[in-house]
Structure formats: C-alpha cells, structure tokens
Design a protein around this motif. Structure first.
Motif, PDB file in Angstrom:
ATOM      1  N   ARG A 247       0.828  -1.206   0.000  1.00 13.90           N
ATOM      2  CA  ARG A 247       0.000   0.000   0.000  1.00 13.90           C
ATOM      3  C   ARG A 247       0.863   1.257   0.000  1.00 13.90           C
ATOM      4  N   LEU A 248       1.972   1.212   0.721  1.00 20.18           N
ATOM      5  CA  LEU A 248       2.879   2.356   0.746  1.00 20.18           C
ATOM      6  C   LEU A 248       3.403   2.669  -0.653  1.00 20.18           C
ATOM      7  N   CYS A 249       3.840   1.653  -1.376  1.00 17.22           N
ATOM      8  CA  CYS A 249       4.395   1.854  -2.716  1.00 17.22           C
ATOM      9  C   CYS A 249       3.349   2.395  -3.683  1.00 17.22           C
ATOM     10  N   ILE A 250       2.119   1.907  -3.565  1.00 16.69           N
ATOM     11  CA  ILE A 250       1.039   2.422  -4.422  1.00 16.69           C
ATOM     12  C   ILE A 250       0.776   3.891  -4.104  1.00 16.69           C
ATOM     13  N   ARG A 251       0.753   4.225  -2.817  1.00 18.11           N
ATOM     14  CA  ARG A 251       0.511   5.617  -2.417  1.00 18.11           C
ATOM     15  C   ARG A 251       1.578   6.558  -2.956  1.00 18.11           C
ATOM     16  N   LEU A 252       2.814   6.044  -3.060  1.00 20.53           N
ATOM     17  CA  LEU A 252       3.932   6.878  -3.515  1.00 20.53           C
ATOM     18  C   LEU A 252       4.224   6.719  -5.002  1.00 20.53           C
ATOM     19  N   ASN A 253       3.344   6.032  -5.718  1.00 16.77           N
ATOM     20  CA  ASN A 253       3.468   5.905  -7.178  1.00 16.77           C
ATOM     21  C   ASN A 253       4.760   5.227  -7.623  1.00 16.77           C
ATOM     22  N   LEU A 254       5.275   4.323  -6.798  1.00 14.39           N
ATOM     23  CA  LEU A 254       6.512   3.631  -7.133  1.00 14.39           C
ATOM     24  C   LEU A 254       6.232   2.398  -7.988  1.00 14.39           C
ATOM     25  N   LEU A 255       7.161   2.105  -8.882  1.00 19.52           N
ATOM     26  CA  LEU A 255       7.121   0.884  -9.672  1.00 19.52           C
ATOM     27  C   LEU A 255       8.395   0.100  -9.390  1.00 19.52           C
ATOM     28  N   GLY A 256       8.309  -1.232  -9.509  1.00 16.95           N
ATOM     29  CA  GLY A 256       9.518  -2.020  -9.292  1.00 16.95           C
ATOM     30  C   GLY A 256       9.226  -3.403  -8.768  1.00 16.95           C
ATOM     31  N   ARG A 257      10.289  -4.051  -8.271  1.00 19.61           N
ATOM     32  CA  ARG A 257      10.182  -5.399  -7.731  1.00 19.61           C
ATOM     33  C   ARG A 257      10.670  -5.389  -6.287  1.00 19.61           C
TER      34      ARG A 257
ATOM     35  N   GLN B 165       7.839  -1.138 -15.480  1.00 19.58           N
ATOM     36  CA  GLN B 165       6.534  -0.912 -16.086  1.00 19.58           C
ATOM     37  C   GLN B 165       5.389  -1.220 -15.121  1.00 19.58           C
ATOM     38  N   LYS B 166       5.712  -1.869 -14.007  1.00 17.76           N
ATOM     39  CA  LYS B 166       4.667  -2.216 -13.043  1.00 17.76           C
ATOM     40  C   LYS B 166       5.274  -2.404 -11.663  1.00 17.76           C
ATOM     41  N   LEU B 167       4.420  -2.681 -10.701  1.00 13.27           N
ATOM     42  CA  LEU B 167       4.842  -2.904  -9.328  1.00 13.27           C
ATOM     43  C   LEU B 167       4.566  -4.342  -8.920  1.00 13.27           C
ATOM     44  N   ASN B 168       5.559  -4.990  -8.340  1.00 17.66           N
ATOM     45  CA  ASN B 168       5.405  -6.323  -7.767  1.00 17.66           C
ATOM     46  C   ASN B 168       5.966  -6.314  -6.353  1.00 17.66           C
TER      47      ASN B 168
ATOM     48  N   LYS C 205      29.736  -3.369 -18.743  1.00 20.40           N
ATOM     49  CA  LYS C 205      28.590  -2.769 -18.064  1.00 20.40           C
ATOM     50  C   LYS C 205      28.066  -3.702 -16.986  1.00 20.40           C
ATOM     51  N   CYS C 206      27.252  -3.155 -16.108  1.00 18.39           N
ATOM     52  CA  CYS C 206      26.639  -3.954 -15.043  1.00 18.39           C
ATOM     53  C   CYS C 206      25.206  -4.297 -15.426  1.00 18.39           C
ATOM     54  N   TYR C 207      24.911  -5.585 -15.471  1.00 19.41           N
ATOM     55  CA  TYR C 207      23.561  -6.043 -15.774  1.00 19.41           C
ATOM     56  C   TYR C 207      22.637  -5.706 -14.606  1.00 19.41           C
ATOM     57  N   VAL C 208      21.477  -5.129 -14.916  1.00 20.59           N
ATOM     58  CA  VAL C 208      20.495  -4.793 -13.885  1.00 20.59           C
ATOM     59  C   VAL C 208      19.134  -5.353 -14.285  1.00 20.59           C
ATOM     60  N   PHE C 209      18.281  -5.571 -13.297  1.00 21.07           N
ATOM     61  CA  PHE C 209      17.013  -6.242 -13.544  1.00 21.07           C
ATOM     62  C   PHE C 209      15.861  -5.252 -13.657  1.00 21.07           C
ATOM     63  N   ASP C 210      16.000  -4.330 -14.623  1.00 16.33           N
ATOM     64  CA  ASP C 210      14.931  -3.387 -14.901  1.00 16.33           C
ATOM     65  C   ASP C 210      15.010  -2.993 -16.372  1.00 16.33           C
TER      66      ASP C 210
ATOM     67  N   ASP D 170      11.185  -3.403 -29.778  1.00 19.79           N
ATOM     68  CA  ASP D 170      11.112  -1.941 -29.779  1.00 19.79           C
ATOM     69  C   ASP D 170      12.475  -1.276 -29.716  1.00 19.79           C
ATOM     70  N   GLY D 171      13.531  -2.083 -29.860  1.00 16.09           N
ATOM     71  CA  GLY D 171      14.885  -1.523 -29.837  1.00 16.09           C
ATOM     72  C   GLY D 171      15.572  -1.607 -28.500  1.00 16.09           C
ATOM     73  N   THR D 172      14.818  -1.934 -27.443  1.00 11.69           N
ATOM     74  CA  THR D 172      15.432  -2.016 -26.113  1.00 11.69           C
ATOM     75  C   THR D 172      15.811  -3.447 -25.744  1.00 11.69           C
ATOM     76  N   GLY D 173      15.003  -4.410 -26.187  1.00  9.12           N
ATOM     77  CA  GLY D 173      15.274  -5.791 -25.809  1.00  9.12           C
ATOM     78  C   GLY D 173      14.875  -6.092 -24.383  1.00  9.12           C
ATOM     79  N   TYR D 174      14.013  -5.265 -23.819  1.00  8.28           N
ATOM     80  CA  TYR D 174      13.505  -5.515 -22.469  1.00  8.28           C
ATOM     81  C   TYR D 174      12.017  -5.799 -22.555  1.00  8.28           C
ATOM     82  N   TYR D 175      11.596  -6.875 -21.892  1.00  7.04           N
ATOM     83  CA  TYR D 175      10.190  -7.251 -21.898  1.00  7.04           C
ATOM     84  C   TYR D 175       9.756  -7.540 -20.465  1.00  7.04           C
ATOM     85  N   ALA D 176       8.755  -6.835 -20.011  1.00  2.00           N
ATOM     86  CA  ALA D 176       8.277  -7.030 -18.646  1.00  2.00           C
ATOM     87  C   ALA D 176       7.739  -8.442 -18.494  1.00  2.00           C
ATOM     88  N   LYS D 177       8.100  -9.081 -17.404  1.00  2.00           N
ATOM     89  CA  LYS D 177       7.641 -10.441 -17.140  1.00  2.00           C
ATOM     90  C   LYS D 177       6.148 -10.455 -16.896  1.00  2.00           C
TER      91      LYS D 177
END
Length: 318
Positions: free
Chosen positions: A27-37, A85-88, A218-223, A291-298
């Motif tokens: 609920r805190l993350c939704i209230r603060l409009n945060l996205l992530g894992r 792209q979303k919150l989990n 580079k450093c691989y990141v999960f976003d 789309d040129g990024t090669g990132y696809y939200a799970k």
C-alpha cells in the motif's frame, strides 16, 4: 538532474509477520506511485524501485524510520523515466534465492566500503570472486575476477572445487548490489575460507562512490535499463554481439519468449533480426514486438498490485 530515481536496496533483518508487512508495504508503494520489484521474507527486505525524486525521498524516509531497517542503505541512481513498467511486491521464503544453509544475520564476510575495496583489490594475496549469474558477468566484471558458469546462486556449492585452492588467500566477493554476497560470503566461511570479505553495496555502489575503476564492461540490472555504465575511469567493452561477434555491451532479452536468452546484441543485428538471438527464434509464434530495447516485462498471472490493494481495503472496511 534527471526526472526519476532508481533505488536499489536490501536488508537482512527479522520480520515477525512478513505477510502483514508485505501488505502494508504494498500500500505504501502504491501511495507513492513507485514501480519495481520488492521481495519480503521473514529474513528481510529486498527491492529495486523507481519514482520521482520526491516520492523516492519519502519512501526512503519512511523505510529508514522503521527500526528494523535502520542499517539499510539505498543505492540511488538517476533515470530519464521509470525503470519498471509495473509494481510487484511479493512474499517469498528468501529475499534472494540461494538455498544456502547460512544466515547473514548471524555471520557474513567483512564488509568493504568502495574506497576500501579499491585499495585492497589489487593486492597479491587477494582474489576477487563474482557471485552473479553467467549472463551477468558476460557483459561486465572486475579485471582478473574469478567467475562461475552458473545460472543462479543455488549452484554455488557445485563450484567449490574450482576455488578450494584459494583458502589461504583474502577472498573478496562481489555482486550487483551486495545482497548475494551476504549469503555467498557466509557460505565460503562455512566451507573453511578464513579471510572472506565482500564489496558492500556491490558494483552499483562502487560505481557511484568510487568511480568504478577496473570494472570492465557494463553492469547487468534487472529493470528496463538492462545494463548500466559503472566505470568512469578506464571503461572498456568486454562482450561481443551474440550474432556478428563485433564488440557490443548492448544487452537484450531474446524477443522469443520461449528462449528469452540474455545476450549482447548490437543495434544493427537487433534491427535486422527482430531482437532475436538465433534464426530459429524468429519462428516463435509468440514472438514479441522488438522496440529496440530488448527488455520485456515479465508476465505476472494471478497477481495485481491494484486489485490486491482493493482487496485489502474491502477487508478493512467490512
């Protein structure tokens, strides 16, 4: 200053009722409009979230005000847009999958701050060990570091024979943000390694605070960013395009969901081959638009942060 922030953090601490905490944190993350894992477990909290500077500042303030997370450190980076792209917010048995029989709240390797690591890493009696997955260190790693051909940290015990001759050395483990090293360094101690250290805050903190010197690639990141620059001192590219073999540190996930391979793919090959790593991947009937990024939200089936939030409200208001 960029319009968004990305926060990377973890904390091993005891959470007595992780299910309740998960719902409150959700609920805190939704209230603060945060996205992530975010992962919540009885052993602690682990997450990467993105949001506006104001929302991220408020989130950090609230989390740090909780005595259970007083030692938590946020790695803060800037971004042009949301990194997700979303919150989990999920409840799991561990905040990082390992299955290792250790508890970082009891014992772990000696934490080295970035500047301490920088001074110690090149000593003759020091060995650097990368605790990340093979696709992560393929695009970037510290000069001279030992790497393992493993998909995840659960496979670490299978690689102990590769380093058992190094028990008389000072061993420094490192990973993206430090969380894997908490358990990996503890496991090395259990296996008889006596001088075990870990890079506190991982590669990301080292780049932010010490310039990233001698981190190649580079450093691989999960976003959405997939891979980020770390080295501001002596950067080099160590990976090559999976298709043409030319130097490239542009990481993608194969557009074929059946494959979803994590590989470097240069821009030209990405465009020519629709973001796929092999020709047979192009025939996947579920091929994702490139789309040129090669990132696809799970895809997350049966989970919706907003629906979960409404469900909680319905329960409270009964």
């Amino acid at each position: 200053m960029k319009p968004y922030r990305v926060l990377l953090y973890y904390c091993y601490t005891t959470i007595e009722d992780p299910a309740q905490f998960r719902d409150e944190h959700h609920r805190l993350c939704i209230r603060l409009n945060l996205l992530g894992r975010i992962i919540v477990a009885a052993e602690g909290l682990n997450g990467t979230v993105s949001g506006t500077p104001a929302d991220c500042d408020e989130y950090m303030r609230i989390v740090k005000a909780d005595s259970r997370f007083s030692s938590l450190e946020f790695k803060v980076d800037e971004a042009d847009e949301h990194a997700f792209q979303k919150l989990n917010v999920r409840l799991k048995d561990e905040i990082v999958n390992s299955d290792l029989p250790v508890d970082p709240r009891v014992r772990t390797g000696v934490h080295l701050e970035p500047e301490e690591f920088k001074k110690l890493k090149d000593a003759d009696d020091v060995v650097l060990i990368d605790m990340r997955s093979n696709y992560e260190h393929a695009v970037g790693k510290f000069k001279g570091a030992i790497t393992f051909d493993m998909e995840n940290l659960r496979e670490l015990p299978q690689h102990m024979d590769e380093i058992k001759h190094l028990k008389n050395k000072k061993v420094i483990t490192y990973c993206t943000g430090g969380i894997k090293c908490e358990k990996a360094s503890a496991y090395l101690i259990e296996q008889g390694f006596e001088n075990v250290y870990q890079l506190h805050g991982g590669i990301i903190k080292y780049g932010l605070e010490a310039g990233g010197e001698d981190f190649d690639g580079k450093c691989y990141v999960f976003d959405n960013r997939v891979a980020v620059e770390v080295n501001q001192v002596n950067p080099v590219v160590i990976s090559t395009c999976y298709r043409c073999g030319q130097p490239s540190d542009r990481m993608i996930n194969c557009a074929s969901p059946a494959c979803n391979n994590h590989v470097p793919l240069c821009e030209a090959c990405g465009d020519e081959h629709q973001g796929t790593c092999r020709d047979d991947c192009k025939t996947d009937p579920d091929l994702r638009p490139y789309d040129g990024t090669g990132y696809y939200a799970k895809e997350t089936r049966g989970y919706s942060p907003l629906l979960g939030y409404r469900s909680q409200l319905a329960t409270v208001n009964r």
